[in-house]
Design a protein around this motif. Structure first.
Motif, PDB file in Angstrom:
ATOM      1  N   PHE A  92      -5.072  10.045  -2.803  1.00 26.76           N
ATOM      2  CA  PHE A  92      -4.389   9.063  -3.664  1.00 26.76           C
ATOM      3  C   PHE A  92      -4.056   7.792  -2.870  1.00 26.76           C
ATOM      4  CE2 PHE A  92      -0.639   6.998  -5.313  1.00 26.76           C
ATOM      5  CZ  PHE A  92      -0.880   6.932  -6.677  1.00 26.76           C
ATOM      6  N   ILE A  93      -3.537   7.998  -1.648  1.00 25.36           N
ATOM      7  CA  ILE A  93      -3.126   6.847  -0.825  1.00 25.36           C
ATOM      8  C   ILE A  93      -4.313   5.912  -0.588  1.00 25.36           C
ATOM      9  CG2 ILE A  93      -2.217   6.140   1.451  1.00 25.36           C
ATOM     10  CD1 ILE A  93      -0.665   8.834   1.463  1.00 25.36           C
ATOM     11  N   PHE A  94      -5.462   6.515  -0.270  1.00 26.34           N
ATOM     12  CA  PHE A  94      -6.648   5.687   0.026  1.00 26.34           C
ATOM     13  C   PHE A  94      -7.269   5.100  -1.245  1.00 26.34           C
ATOM     14  CE2 PHE A  94      -6.691   8.336   3.967  1.00 26.34           C
ATOM     15  CZ  PHE A  94      -6.534   7.287   4.857  1.00 26.34           C
ATOM     16  N   SER A  96      -6.076   4.660  -4.308  1.00 19.35           N
ATOM     17  CA  SER A  96      -5.299   3.743  -5.166  1.00 19.35           C
ATOM     18  C   SER A  96      -5.459   2.276  -4.752  1.00 19.35           C
ATOM     19  CB  SER A  96      -3.820   4.130  -5.178  1.00 19.35           C
ATOM     20  OG  SER A  96      -3.296   4.032  -3.880  1.00 19.35           O
ATOM     21  N   GLU A  97      -5.750   2.053  -3.480  1.00 13.21           N
ATOM     22  CA  GLU A  97      -5.970   0.667  -3.028  1.00 13.21           C
ATOM     23  C   GLU A  97      -7.211   0.064  -3.694  1.00 13.21           C
ATOM     24  OE1 GLU A  97      -3.969  -1.078  -0.970  1.00 13.21           O
ATOM     25  OE2 GLU A  97      -2.602   0.629  -0.830  1.00 13.21           O
ATOM     26  N   TYR A 101      -3.314   1.804  -9.261  1.00 12.30           N
ATOM     27  CA  TYR A 101      -2.381   2.922  -9.451  1.00 12.30           C
ATOM     28  C   TYR A 101      -2.709   3.741 -10.697  1.00 12.30           C
ATOM     29  CZ  TYR A 101       1.782   5.557 -10.515  1.00 12.30           C
ATOM     30  OH  TYR A 101       2.619   6.587 -10.833  1.00 12.30           O
ATOM     31  N   SER A 105      -3.649   7.639 -10.634  1.00 13.26           N
ATOM     32  CA  SER A 105      -2.622   8.620 -11.005  1.00 13.26           C
ATOM     33  C   SER A 105      -3.137   9.573 -12.079  1.00 13.26           C
ATOM     34  CB  SER A 105      -1.342   7.925 -11.450  1.00 13.26           C
ATOM     35  OG  SER A 105      -1.574   7.146 -12.585  1.00 13.26           O
ATOM     36  N   PHE A 135       4.768   6.639 -16.253  1.00 17.14           N
ATOM     37  CA  PHE A 135       5.137   6.206 -14.898  1.00 17.14           C
ATOM     38  C   PHE A 135       4.780   4.734 -14.677  1.00 17.14           C
ATOM     39  CE2 PHE A 135       5.825  10.607 -13.933  1.00 17.14           C
ATOM     40  CZ  PHE A 135       6.695  10.597 -12.868  1.00 17.14           C
ATOM     41  N   PHE A 139       7.817   2.130 -14.012  1.00 22.79           N
ATOM     42  CA  PHE A 139       7.928   1.547 -12.672  1.00 22.79           C
ATOM     43  C   PHE A 139       7.232   0.178 -12.571  1.00 22.79           C
ATOM     44  CE2 PHE A 139       9.013   5.925 -11.902  1.00 22.79           C
ATOM     45  CZ  PHE A 139      10.021   5.836 -10.958  1.00 22.79           C
ATOM     46  N   HIS A 144       9.401  -3.532 -12.362  1.00 30.30           N
ATOM     47  CA  HIS A 144       8.663  -4.522 -11.556  1.00 30.30           C
ATOM     48  C   HIS A 144       8.294  -4.036 -10.156  1.00 30.30           C
ATOM     49  CE1 HIS A 144       9.376  -7.392 -14.743  1.00 30.30           C
ATOM     50  NE2 HIS A 144      10.646  -7.109 -14.688  1.00 30.30           N
ATOM     51  N   VAL A 145       8.024  -2.745 -10.025  1.00 35.08           N
ATOM     52  CA  VAL A 145       7.535  -2.242  -8.731  1.00 35.08           C
ATOM     53  C   VAL A 145       6.075  -2.696  -8.620  1.00 35.08           C
ATOM     54  CG1 VAL A 145       6.993  -0.165  -7.386  1.00 35.08           C
ATOM     55  CG2 VAL A 145       9.081  -0.251  -8.752  1.00 35.08           C
ATOM     56  N   PRO A 146       5.701  -3.410  -7.537  1.00 36.64           N
ATOM     57  CA  PRO A 146       4.310  -3.898  -7.451  1.00 36.64           C
ATOM     58  C   PRO A 146       3.318  -2.779  -7.139  1.00 36.64           C
ATOM     59  CG  PRO A 146       5.553  -4.555  -5.512  1.00 36.64           C
ATOM     60  CD  PRO A 146       6.499  -3.811  -6.387  1.00 36.64           C
ATOM     61  N   LEU A 147       2.952  -2.036  -8.159  1.00 33.99           N
ATOM     62  CA  LEU A 147       2.032  -0.901  -7.980  1.00 33.99           C
ATOM     63  C   LEU A 147       0.655  -1.434  -7.585  1.00 33.99           C
ATOM     64  CD1 LEU A 147       3.010   1.004 -11.248  1.00 33.99           C
ATOM     65  CD2 LEU A 147       3.757   1.541  -8.944  1.00 33.99           C
ATOM     66  N   PRO A 148      -0.100  -0.647  -6.800  1.00 34.58           N
ATOM     67  CA  PRO A 148      -1.443  -1.114  -6.408  1.00 34.58           C
ATOM     68  C   PRO A 148      -2.304  -1.401  -7.645  1.00 34.58           C
ATOM     69  CG  PRO A 148      -0.828   0.870  -5.208  1.00 34.58           C
ATOM     70  CD  PRO A 148       0.218   0.666  -6.241  1.00 34.58           C
TER      71      PRO A 148
ATOM     72  N   MET B 399       4.111  13.003  -8.656  1.00 39.39           N
ATOM     73  CA  MET B 399       4.099  11.588  -9.036  1.00 39.39           C
ATOM     74  C   MET B 399       5.444  10.920  -8.737  1.00 39.39           C
ATOM     75  SD  MET B 399       1.153  10.817 -10.051  1.00 39.39           S
ATOM     76  CE  MET B 399       1.621   9.179 -10.480  1.00 39.39           C
ATOM     77  N   ILE B 403       5.768   7.815  -6.106  1.00 45.08           N
ATOM     78  CA  ILE B 403       6.271   6.511  -6.562  1.00 45.08           C
ATOM     79  C   ILE B 403       7.687   6.251  -6.035  1.00 45.08           C
ATOM     80  CG2 ILE B 403       7.351   6.964  -8.810  1.00 45.08           C
ATOM     81  CD1 ILE B 403       5.311   4.726  -9.802  1.00 45.08           C
ATOM     82  N   PHE B 406       7.124   5.103  -2.518  1.00 38.46           N
ATOM     83  CA  PHE B 406       6.465   3.785  -2.519  1.00 38.46           C
ATOM     84  C   PHE B 406       7.438   2.672  -2.924  1.00 38.46           C
ATOM     85  CE2 PHE B 406       4.139   0.453  -4.804  1.00 38.46           C
ATOM     86  CZ  PHE B 406       3.234   0.052  -3.831  1.00 38.46           C
ATOM     87  N   ASN B 410       7.740  -0.842  -1.322  1.00 39.05           N
ATOM     88  CA  ASN B 410       6.419  -1.201  -1.866  1.00 39.05           C
ATOM     89  C   ASN B 410       5.331  -1.115  -0.794  1.00 39.05           C
ATOM     90  OD1 ASN B 410       7.848  -1.810  -4.203  1.00 39.05           O
ATOM     91  ND2 ASN B 410       8.199  -3.893  -3.512  1.00 39.05           N
ATOM     92  N   MET B 412       2.556   1.725   1.127  1.00 34.18           N
ATOM     93  CA  MET B 412       1.947   3.056   1.138  1.00 34.18           C
ATOM     94  C   MET B 412       2.314   3.832   2.409  1.00 34.18           C
ATOM     95  SD  MET B 412       0.316   4.324  -1.392  1.00 34.18           S
ATOM     96  CE  MET B 412      -0.075   3.751  -3.030  1.00 34.18           C
TER      97      MET B 412
END
Lengths: 162, 505
Positions: A92-94, A96-97, A101, A105, A135, A139, A144-148, B399, B403, B406, B410, B412
């Motif tokens: 997921f970490i790799f 999602s970039e 997101y 997810s 989610f 979020f 306003h969480v800056p999700l990837p 999840m 999150i 994160f 913000n 990873m």
């Protein structure tokens, strides 16, 4: 045996940290303890206690070793679900970039549900989409969480959702 | 001493439909923010700030403090249900709250948490109302030596948290302190144990570590436990029983003690609810007849930290309003919000804006009462979530964990941190180390070092300062009581048993 290995790993990590405290700049003097004093004292104390704990664990292991003769060594963590879960978070970490997101997810929830034995595809499909949407909206949109956002057209699409 | 006409006016202001809706709405938003891991009360207040620009001073203050009260309770929801503490304050609630949820008593655990939080808040509001000027003067006398003694008291609670294996509990507590020391030295500004990583310069974030050591570790443990039986799809039995007021009365001593501890610790600037929750949990364990129940779902183990945490939240408002010194990070943001509204919290506030002050007190009181009644109904809804099969619940918790980690910065990198501590937490659990004491050390470590060194700086290296100040001695005395009273009790018990056996013979 695993407990002994865990103790040794802690001792090794403590040694690693102690080694780093040796390079702390102590030329700027403010108080009698100094920048390195407190961490060093804590590490030494932890090291001594871990060594004592290791001694007790080792003694227990020796005492019980006759019970384990002939028994096959089983590492219970070496199973698909345990390793699969860790692997899925790493992936997921790799991913999602690149994928962003929201799509990642969906894949993650889908994969974990399947991994844990859920075989009703419709249930997996609905749960993974609903969970990801909720989610992402809470979020990404509300808080306003800056999700990837991923790259390329996926990034463009992500702006429609969050 | 009190202007009753002003009090009545404040009540009249609060009970206008608009302000009343702000109290209820703010409280509910607070519960939502508090329950989301990684989203703290501070973040909730910051996010609500733009909405308050266009409100009057009193409505905006009412909204923010109601949100603050709601968020203090909200943290217990995910802590109890998923073992995922969203804030350091919520950590102590997992000790017995999560075991209760596992036993199918999630409704009851949440009911206890909600009752404790409401009572804690109400108590601290009254303390605020009657004792604010006096308490704030006492708080001003507290120096580094007392703060250091207070962290030692918090650490002493390791004895109560890590009852399974004390030596291992102390080891993890010390590891927690060591992790807290990573980053820039607060006194000299030099880097320590960062291994050249720039992201570690500011120190290790608590939340990814907590989420990893509790939530992720628990999922990994559940996977191993359920792997043999393949019980990932079985429904969890959840009893919907909540708590009656009569049942709550049984725990009156625990509640009162925790409320007093919480309020007093909350008043001290910079301490916050985490120490209050841990110390009151330690006191609940110390004073219990059957200590073995704790950590396995003891009801007092949920009630004590929850009451203290919310009492601390109210207590932290005392120095914020009366002295202009925030008692916690969240009250620091409330302070900033007041300043944005053109107010200047401090000694003058009581003279210049007494109506506002009473309105704040009463809105906190009302929000706490609303929590008590509204949350009783909501608890059933929250607890229903645990009825989901684990194959659905686990990905949701994963999840939340990802999150939650994160969202802290913000980055990873925090998710890596969460995963790493998830594995570490899993092995800690497996080999009877204590993840709870790791967090205890992590939360208190930096504060402990800072105050220890600051006091030495003030006393020019004289260590005797730690043993000559009356308040420090009092706290150390209580610490000794926490550490030695279980040993003395065990000794006395053995002696009594021996005596009985000898008489019988």
């Amino acid at each position: 045996m695993g407990e002994i290995v865990f103790h040794i790993a802690i001792l090794a990590a403590l040694g690693f940290f102690y080694n780093d405290t040796l390079s702390i700049d102590t030329t700027r003097i403010t108080d009698v303890v100094g920048a390195a004093g407190f961490p060093k004292a804590i590490i030494v104390l932890t090291f001594v206690l871990t060594a004592i704990s290791l001694y007790f664990v080792f003694r227990k292991y020796i005492e019980e070793s006759h019970k384990n003769i002939g028994k096959k060594l089983v590492i219970e963590e070496l199973n698909v679900q345990f390793l699969g879960l860790i692997g899925s978070v790493v992936a997921f970490i790799f991913v999602s970039e690149w994928l962003g997101y929201f799509p990642t997810s969906i894949l993650l929830v889908f994969f974990i549900m399947f991994l844990l034995g859920q075989r009703k595809i419709s249930k997996i499909f609905i749960t993974s989409i609903v969970t990801s949407v909720v989610f992402t909206l809470i979020f990404g949109k509300l808080l306003h969480v800056p999700l990837p956002r991923g790259i390329g057209f996926i990034q463009e699409l992500s702006f429609l959702l969050y | 001493m009190f202007d009753f006409s002003l009090m009545l006016e404040a009540l009249y202001v609060i009970f206008t439909p608009t302000n009343l809706s702000f109290v209820i709405g703010g409280m509910m938003i607070g519960v939502l923010f508090g329950s989301l891991p990684g989203i703290s009360a501070s973040m909730g207040i910051v996010l609500m700030l733009p909405f308050t620009y266009y409100m009057g001073i009193i409505p905006s203050c009412i909204l923010l403090v109601a949100l603050y009260v709601g968020a203090s309770y909200g943290g217990s929801i995910t802590a109890i249900m998923f073992n995922t503490p969203g804030t350091p304050e919520a950590c102590a609630r997992t000790f017995d709250g999560y075991p209760m949820a596992q036993q199918g008593k999630a409704g009851r655990a949440l009911g206890l948490a909600m009752s404790g939080s409401a009572i804690g808040s109400i108590f601290s509001v009254f303390a605020m109302l009657f004792l604010a000027p006096f308490l704030s003067q006492v708080a001003l006398k507290i120096q580094s030596a007392e703060y250091f003694a207070l962290t030692i008291l918090g650490i002493a609670c390791i004895a109560s948290v890590g009852s399974k294996n004390l030596i291992k509990a102390v080891i993890t507590g010390l590891i927690g302190i060591m992790i807290a020391l990573i980053g820039m030295d607060p006194m000299t500004g030099v880097t320590r144990m960062t291994f050249g990583s720039l992201s570690l310069l500011g120190g290790v974030e608590f939340i990814p570590v907590m989420i990893g050591a509790f939530a992720m570790a628990e999922i990994l443990k559940q996977i191993i436990d359920r792997h043999e039986t393949k019980s990932f799809d079985g429904d969890t039995q959840v009893k919907m029983e909540t708590l009656t007021l009569k049942e709550l009365f049984i725990y009156k001593v625990t509640i009162i003690k925790s409320a007093i501890i919480g309020t007093l610790i909350g008043i001290l600037p910079g301490t916050g609810g985490s120490i209050a929750a841990i110390v009151s949990y330690g006191e609940a364990v110390r004073s219990a007849k059957d200590k073995a129940r704790f950590g396995k779902g003891a009801e007092e183990g949920v009630l004590a930290p929850e009451t203290a945490n919310n009492a601390a939240a109210g207590g932290a408002m005392v120095p914020t309003l009366v002295l202009g010194i925030p008692g916690s990070p969240t009250t620091a943001i409330i302070l900033a919000a007041f300043v944005l509204q053109g107010l200047q919290p401090g000694p003058q506030l009581m003279k210049e804006q007494p109506l506002l002050l009473y309105a704040i007190f009463f809105s906190m009181l009302l929000a706490s009462i609303v929590v008590f009644f509204v949350a009783r109904v909501a608890v059933k809804g929250f607890a229903q979530v645990l009825k989901l099969p684990y194959s659905v619940l686990a990905p949701v918790i994963v999840m939340f964990s990802i999150i939650g980690a994160f969202a802290v910065s913000n980055d990873m990198g925090e998710v890596w941190m969460m995963l790493g501590f998830g594995l570490f937490g899993y092995f800690m659990k497996k080999y009877d180390f204590s993840p709870a004491t790791l967090i205890l050390g992590l939360v208190l470590g930096r504060m402990m070092e800072e105050n220890f060194r600051r006091q030495l700086l003030l006393s020019e290296g004289d260590y005797s300062e730690f043993f000559t100040r009356p308040l420090t001695l009092l706290i150390f005395g209580f610490t000794a009581l926490v550490i030695f009273s279980p040993m003395v009790a065990t000794y006395m018990k053995k002696r009594k048993l021996k005596k009985t056996i000898t008489i019988e013979e």
